[in-house]
Motif scaffolding. Structure first.
Motif, PDB file in Angstrom:
ATOM      1  N   VAL A   5     -24.899 -19.570   6.922  1.00  0.00           N
ATOM      2  CA  VAL A   5     -23.546 -20.118   6.920  1.00  0.00           C
ATOM      3  C   VAL A   5     -23.346 -20.965   5.668  1.00  0.00           C
ATOM      4  CG1 VAL A   5     -21.902 -21.605   8.126  1.00  0.00           C
ATOM      5  CG2 VAL A   5     -23.438 -20.125   9.442  1.00  0.00           C
ATOM      6  N   VAL A   6     -22.351 -20.585   4.864  1.00  0.00           N
ATOM      7  CA  VAL A   6     -22.044 -21.302   3.627  1.00  0.00           C
ATOM      8  C   VAL A   6     -20.611 -21.812   3.690  1.00  0.00           C
ATOM      9  CG1 VAL A   6     -21.970 -21.198   1.104  1.00  0.00           C
ATOM     10  CG2 VAL A   6     -23.588 -19.747   2.362  1.00  0.00           C
ATOM     11  N   PRO A   7     -20.406 -23.121   3.872  1.00  0.00           N
ATOM     12  CA  PRO A   7     -19.050 -23.672   3.809  1.00  0.00           C
ATOM     13  C   PRO A   7     -18.620 -23.792   2.347  1.00  0.00           C
ATOM     14  CG  PRO A   7     -20.630 -25.417   4.237  1.00  0.00           C
ATOM     15  CD  PRO A   7     -21.418 -24.140   4.184  1.00  0.00           C
ATOM     16  N   PHE A  12     -16.148 -23.560  -8.443  1.00  0.00           N
ATOM     17  CA  PHE A  12     -16.211 -22.104  -8.613  1.00  0.00           C
ATOM     18  C   PHE A  12     -17.535 -21.644  -9.210  1.00  0.00           C
ATOM     19  CE2 PHE A  12     -15.813 -18.556 -11.623  1.00  0.00           C
ATOM     20  CZ  PHE A  12     -15.563 -17.525 -10.725  1.00  0.00           C
ATOM     21  N   ARG A  13     -17.940 -22.235 -10.325  1.00  0.00           N
ATOM     22  CA  ARG A  13     -19.157 -21.763 -10.999  1.00  0.00           C
ATOM     23  C   ARG A  13     -20.381 -21.919 -10.109  1.00  0.00           C
ATOM     24  NH1 ARG A  13     -18.627 -23.957 -17.292  1.00  0.00           N
ATOM     25  NH2 ARG A  13     -16.755 -22.734 -17.816  1.00  0.00           N
ATOM     26  N   GLN A  14     -20.479 -23.040  -9.421  1.00  0.00           N
ATOM     27  CA  GLN A  14     -21.620 -23.260  -8.536  1.00  0.00           C
ATOM     28  C   GLN A  14     -21.596 -22.271  -7.371  1.00  0.00           C
ATOM     29  OE1 GLN A  14     -20.660 -27.347  -7.729  1.00  0.00           O
ATOM     30  NE2 GLN A  14     -22.204 -28.133  -9.146  1.00  0.00           N
ATOM     31  N   THR A  15     -20.411 -22.073  -6.791  1.00  0.00           N
ATOM     32  CA  THR A  15     -20.291 -21.155  -5.669  1.00  0.00           C
ATOM     33  C   THR A  15     -20.625 -19.727  -6.087  1.00  0.00           C
ATOM     34  OG1 THR A  15     -18.582 -22.545  -4.660  1.00  0.00           O
ATOM     35  CG2 THR A  15     -18.729 -20.268  -3.897  1.00  0.00           C
ATOM     36  N   LEU A  87     -26.367 -23.553   4.332  1.00  0.00           N
ATOM     37  CA  LEU A  87     -26.625 -23.587   2.895  1.00  0.00           C
ATOM     38  C   LEU A  87     -25.410 -24.122   2.155  1.00  0.00           C
ATOM     39  CD1 LEU A  87     -28.709 -22.696   0.660  1.00  0.00           C
ATOM     40  CD2 LEU A  87     -27.335 -20.611   0.454  1.00  0.00           C
ATOM     41  N   ASN A  88     -25.608 -25.170   1.373  1.00  0.00           N
ATOM     42  CA  ASN A  88     -24.523 -25.686   0.542  1.00  0.00           C
ATOM     43  C   ASN A  88     -24.178 -24.687  -0.562  1.00  0.00           C
ATOM     44  OD1 ASN A  88     -24.570 -28.017   2.035  1.00  0.00           O
ATOM     45  ND2 ASN A  88     -24.995 -29.387   0.330  1.00  0.00           N
ATOM     46  N   CYS A 164     -33.729 -33.559   9.420  1.00  0.00           N
ATOM     47  CA  CYS A 164     -33.469 -32.449   8.505  1.00  0.00           C
ATOM     48  C   CYS A 164     -32.522 -32.928   7.409  1.00  0.00           C
ATOM     49  CB  CYS A 164     -32.877 -31.262   9.256  1.00  0.00           C
ATOM     50  SG  CYS A 164     -31.182 -31.467   9.863  1.00  0.00           S
ATOM     51  N   VAL A 165     -32.433 -32.161   6.335  1.00  0.00           N
ATOM     52  CA  VAL A 165     -31.547 -32.488   5.212  1.00  0.00           C
ATOM     53  C   VAL A 165     -30.630 -31.286   5.001  1.00  0.00           C
ATOM     54  CG1 VAL A 165     -31.409 -33.264   2.821  1.00  0.00           C
ATOM     55  CG2 VAL A 165     -33.383 -33.905   4.227  1.00  0.00           C
ATOM     56  N   GLY A 166     -29.341 -31.559   4.826  1.00  0.00           N
ATOM     57  CA  GLY A 166     -28.335 -30.524   4.993  1.00  0.00           C
ATOM     58  C   GLY A 166     -28.079 -29.567   3.861  1.00  0.00           C
TER      59      GLY A 166
END
Length: 278
Positions: A5-7, A12-15, A87-88, A164-166
């Protein structure tokens, strides 16, 4: 099957880099990608997501309003009946990241979450423990991951964590079913939601661990300013009030010897010998 799951909101470039690496790195584990568009204001991101329409193992969810991080994650949870990886969108994944996370999560039946090591992730940060680190230009996320694997080849798959770390965390379905999703009332915008979740699962006898073989690059925020800083401070107070022992257990984890610290020490020695890490 594992659901990733990716919110998605901005960047843009990172995504684009995050999604490209998810689709191209090696993995043996079957996965489905759930992309939650939290009403992105960037038309380039909208165009990027439209390119994934119709891809067999990709599901795109468009929020009708900007709901925030925690609510977007819960929407992903509700779309899944499987184990979930959060996942960020400002991360870069590496070969077999899903495989290694799953191995760590199932190394003991009592484990609920397995968090990936990263360069910017507080208590799971490497090669500088509990500190942000930017990879040198000559070191790629994959080459750093390869270095980590050489160091951890004969080590345990996982190490205990107080929370945990998000940025990248594997969560077993049984744990989600036991405690529900993130608290989207108190932590709608994020910042503390994973700590609250980690504390709630402990009441059911579950544990949080770090996957010592998984490295995920995290670009992260250079700094938290203005309203974000205020929210973080407010959410820390909420965590301290709800879970008074959390600060102590985290502090002891930081101060006392632990496997992540030892890995950091070995990584630093290798980086000095071979700054290219290749």
């Amino acid at each position: 099957m594992i659901d990733v799951v990716v919110p998605i909101f901005a960047g843009f470039r990172q995504t684009e880099r995050c999604l490209r690496t998810i689709m191209t790195v090696a993995n043996q584990s079957a996965f489905r990608l759930i992309l939650v568009d939290d009403q992105t204001p960037d038309p380039k991101i909208g165009l990027l997501l439209s390119g994934f329409e119709g891809v067999s193992h990709v599901q795109i969810i468009h929020n009708s309003d900007n709901l925030g991080f925690s609510r977007s994650i819960n929407i992903g949870f509700h779309q899944s009946k499987n184990d979930v990886i959060i996942l960020n969108s400002d991360t870069v994944v590496t070969d077999h990241w899903i495989d290694y996370l799953r191995e760590a999560a199932y190394s003991k039946s009592s484990i609920a979450t397995a968090t990936a090591l990263t360069n910017k992730g507080t208590i799971v940060s490497v090669p500088e423990f509990n500190r942000d680190y930017e990879l040198p230009h000559t070191v790629t996320p994959q080459s750093f991951s390869d270095l980590l694997l050489r160091i951890t080849a004969r080590k345990a798959l996982a190490a205990w964590l107080p929370t945990c770390v998000g940025h990248c965390v594997y969560i077993k379905r049984e744990a989600i079913s036991a405690v529900g999703g993130f608290d989207e009332t108190l932590f709608a915008s994020g910042y503390g939601e994973e700590v609250d979740f980690s504390q709630r699962i402990k009441k059911f006898g579950w544990q949080n661990v770090a996957s010592l073989k998984t490295f995920i690059y995290h670009s992260g925020s250079a700094s938290f300013k203005g309203q974000k800083r205020i929210q973080i401070g407010q959410h820390k107070k909420i965590i301290d009030q709800k879970y008074p022992l959390n600060r102590l257990s985290t502090r002891l984890f930081i101060l006392l010897p632990n496997p992540i610290k030892r890995i950091c020490h070995e990584l630093q020695k290798e980086l000095v010998k071979d700054p290219h890490a290749e």
